[in-house]
Design a protein around this motif. Structure first.
Motif, mmCIF file in Angstrom:
data_model
loop_
_atom_site.group_PDB
_atom_site.id
_atom_site.type_symbol
_atom_site.label_atom_id
_atom_site.label_comp_id
_atom_site.label_asym_id
_atom_site.label_seq_id
_atom_site.Cartn_x
_atom_site.Cartn_y
_atom_site.Cartn_z
ATOM 1 N N ARG A 167 -11.398 1.066 -5.165
ATOM 2 C CA ARG A 167 -11.302 2.049 -4.073
ATOM 3 C C ARG A 167 -10.068 1.837 -3.194
ATOM 4 N NH1 ARG A 167 -16.820 0.544 -3.326
ATOM 5 N NH2 ARG A 167 -16.379 -0.257 -1.230
ATOM 6 N N VAL A 168 -9.295 0.793 -3.470
ATOM 7 C CA VAL A 168 -8.100 0.514 -2.667
ATOM 8 C C VAL A 168 -6.970 1.432 -3.120
ATOM 9 C CG1 VAL A 168 -6.352 -1.211 -2.108
ATOM 10 C CG2 VAL A 168 -8.770 -1.873 -2.216
ATOM 11 N N LYS A 169 -6.388 2.145 -2.184
ATOM 12 C CA LYS A 169 -5.345 3.123 -2.511
ATOM 13 C C LYS A 169 -3.947 2.703 -2.072
ATOM 14 C CE LYS A 169 -8.606 5.705 -4.084
ATOM 15 N NZ LYS A 169 -8.838 5.704 -5.546
ATOM 16 N N CYS A 170 -3.836 1.711 -1.191
ATOM 17 C CA CYS A 170 -2.506 1.308 -0.721
ATOM 18 C C CYS A 170 -1.853 0.386 -1.752
ATOM 19 C CB CYS A 170 -2.615 0.601 0.627
ATOM 20 S SG CYS A 170 -3.558 -0.935 0.598
ATOM 21 N N CYS A 228 -7.270 -2.725 -9.894
ATOM 22 C CA CYS A 228 -6.785 -2.025 -8.695
ATOM 23 C C CYS A 228 -5.894 -0.860 -9.116
ATOM 24 C CB CYS A 228 -6.007 -2.985 -7.802
ATOM 25 S SG CYS A 228 -5.361 -2.203 -6.298
ATOM 26 N N PRO A 229 -6.229 0.367 -8.742
ATOM 27 C CA PRO A 229 -5.437 1.523 -9.176
ATOM 28 C C PRO A 229 -4.049 1.587 -8.549
ATOM 29 C CG PRO A 229 -7.116 2.208 -7.613
ATOM 30 C CD PRO A 229 -7.395 0.765 -7.934
ATOM 31 N N SER A 230 -3.822 0.827 -7.482
ATOM 32 C CA SER A 230 -2.531 0.893 -6.789
ATOM 33 C C SER A 230 -1.783 -0.433 -6.835
ATOM 34 C CB SER A 230 -2.747 1.316 -5.327
ATOM 35 O OG SER A 230 -3.664 0.451 -4.683
ATOM 36 N N SER A 231 -2.128 -1.286 -7.805
ATOM 37 C CA SER A 231 -1.449 -2.576 -7.887
ATOM 38 C C SER A 231 -0.001 -2.398 -8.308
ATOM 39 C CB SER A 231 -2.172 -3.506 -8.863
ATOM 40 O OG SER A 231 -2.216 -2.948 -10.160
ATOM 41 N N ALA A 274 -0.896 0.105 5.435
ATOM 42 C CA ALA A 274 0.400 0.176 4.758
ATOM 43 C C ALA A 274 0.364 -0.471 3.381
ATOM 44 C CB ALA A 274 1.472 -0.500 5.618
ATOM 45 N N ALA A 275 -0.253 -1.656 3.263
ATOM 46 C CA ALA A 275 -0.238 -2.374 1.996
ATOM 47 C C ALA A 275 -1.231 -3.525 2.061
ATOM 48 C CB ALA A 275 1.163 -2.888 1.679
ATOM 49 N N LEU A 276 -1.450 -4.120 0.898
ATOM 50 C CA LEU A 276 -2.400 -5.225 0.764
ATOM 51 C C LEU A 276 -1.767 -6.307 -0.106
ATOM 52 C CD1 LEU A 276 -5.330 -6.442 0.960
ATOM 53 C CD2 LEU A 276 -5.884 -5.054 -1.062
#
Length: 313
Positions: free
Chosen positions: A230-233, A258-261, A194-196
């Motif tokens: 590589r993190v997408k969440c 991070c692309p999803s920060s 779900a998230a990080l």
């Protein structure tokens, strides 16, 4: 005349020799840089009906809540793919909560010392909290190592699914300090998480030991900076601007790579161990969780890095 020292932030050949040749094995380097397991602060008691319960050791851990709240704490062992038995703790202050935090703690504490914090955090966030002790910590067998870190968190996620039927889509990974290392690794390989949340993250072991290091060496420990792209969440980065253990630049770079920060939390004046004492900490966590429930990440996503250096107090 003695040779001049290398410029600040530069890794000299002598530095590398000292670190890698005494002793000449990467696992020992990791232990020197990162792992400080305390004396166990708890025991896992096996009851006559074969159930297990938590016993805190007086003087080493505290439980300021009542006995009714303690009944919402489960403790047990599970086995990792590397053969270690790790202690697991499930704190459920919220019953059927929409999310469970899979919390990977810092390097000088264990589950007994953290369980009261977990209960308070979960209660205020409206989440349950599942945590585990790394191999060699608390009541976990084995010894601390980088490979064991990755196996430990994988086992924790697996037991959440098998024992509690909690799918990855309802799991928020929360890593603090050294705990950000297995959290980033798992998130980079688990697209359905779900998230990080990364609390005082490090880019890599060398970058902590030798500030200013610009590349990832072949034997660098904990290379989160290589995995974070590589993190997408949705990923929330939290860091104190005056952290003297893991410099603020680590959190800032992790956030930028991070692309999803999402919008980060930079806590002005906070160090490595007091971010949680600032009101902005809980406020930001609550707003992040709310955004997950509404799936409204357009306002959360911080691709315009102009806000990257903003701070909160």
């Amino acid at each position: 005349m003695a040779a001049a020292p290398p410029p600040p932030g530069r890794v000299s050949f002598r530095d590398l020799c000292n670190l890698f040749c005494c002793p000449p094995i990467p696992s020992a380097i990791v232990s020197k840089l990162a792992f400080m397991p305390p004396e166990p602060s708890y025991r896992i008691i096996t009851n006559p009906d074969n159930s297990t319960s938590l016993e805190l050791i007086e003087g080493k851990a505290e439980w300021p809540h009542g006995q009714d709240e303690l009944r919402n704490v489960e403790v047990f062992h599970t086995r990792t793919r590397r053969g270690n038995k790790i202690a697991c703790l499930y704190v459920r202050p919220c019953g059927d909560a929409p999310f469970t935090l899979l919390f990977s703690h810092g390097n000088a504490v264990d589950l007994g010392q953290m369980c009261s914090f977990y209960y308070g955090l979960g209660f205020r966030l409206g989440c349950n909290v599942f945590s585990y002790d790394y191999s060699g910590y608390g009541c976990s067998s084995g010894r601390p190592s980088e490979k064991n870190l990755y196996a430990d968190i994988a086992a924790a996620l697996s037991v959440l699914k098998s024992r509690y039927q909690i799918p990855p889509e309802r799991v928020i990974l929360y890593g603090q300090s050294i705990g950000t290392v297995p959290s980033v690794d798992l998130a980079s390989n688990s697209p359905n998480i779900a998230a990080l949340i990364l609390h005082s993250p490090l880019m890599s072991g060398f970058r902590v030991a030798f500030p200013g290091t610009q590349r990832t060496w072949c034997c660098d420990a904990f290379p989160s900076i290589e995995k974070i792209p590589r993190v997408k969440c949705p990923t929330l980065v939290i860091h104190g601007t005056d952290d003297d253990v893991i410099d603020f630049s680590h959190g800032l770079t992790i956030y930028e790579q991070c692309p999803s920060s999402v919008e980060p939390l930079w806590v002005a004046g906070a160090g490595h161990n007091d971010v949680e004492l600032h009101a902005s900490y809980l406020e930001r966590l609550i707003s992040f969780k709310t955004s997950l429930l509404t799936s409204d990440f357009q306002n959360e996503t911080a691709r315009n890095k102009g806000i990257g250096r903003s701070t909160s107090t």
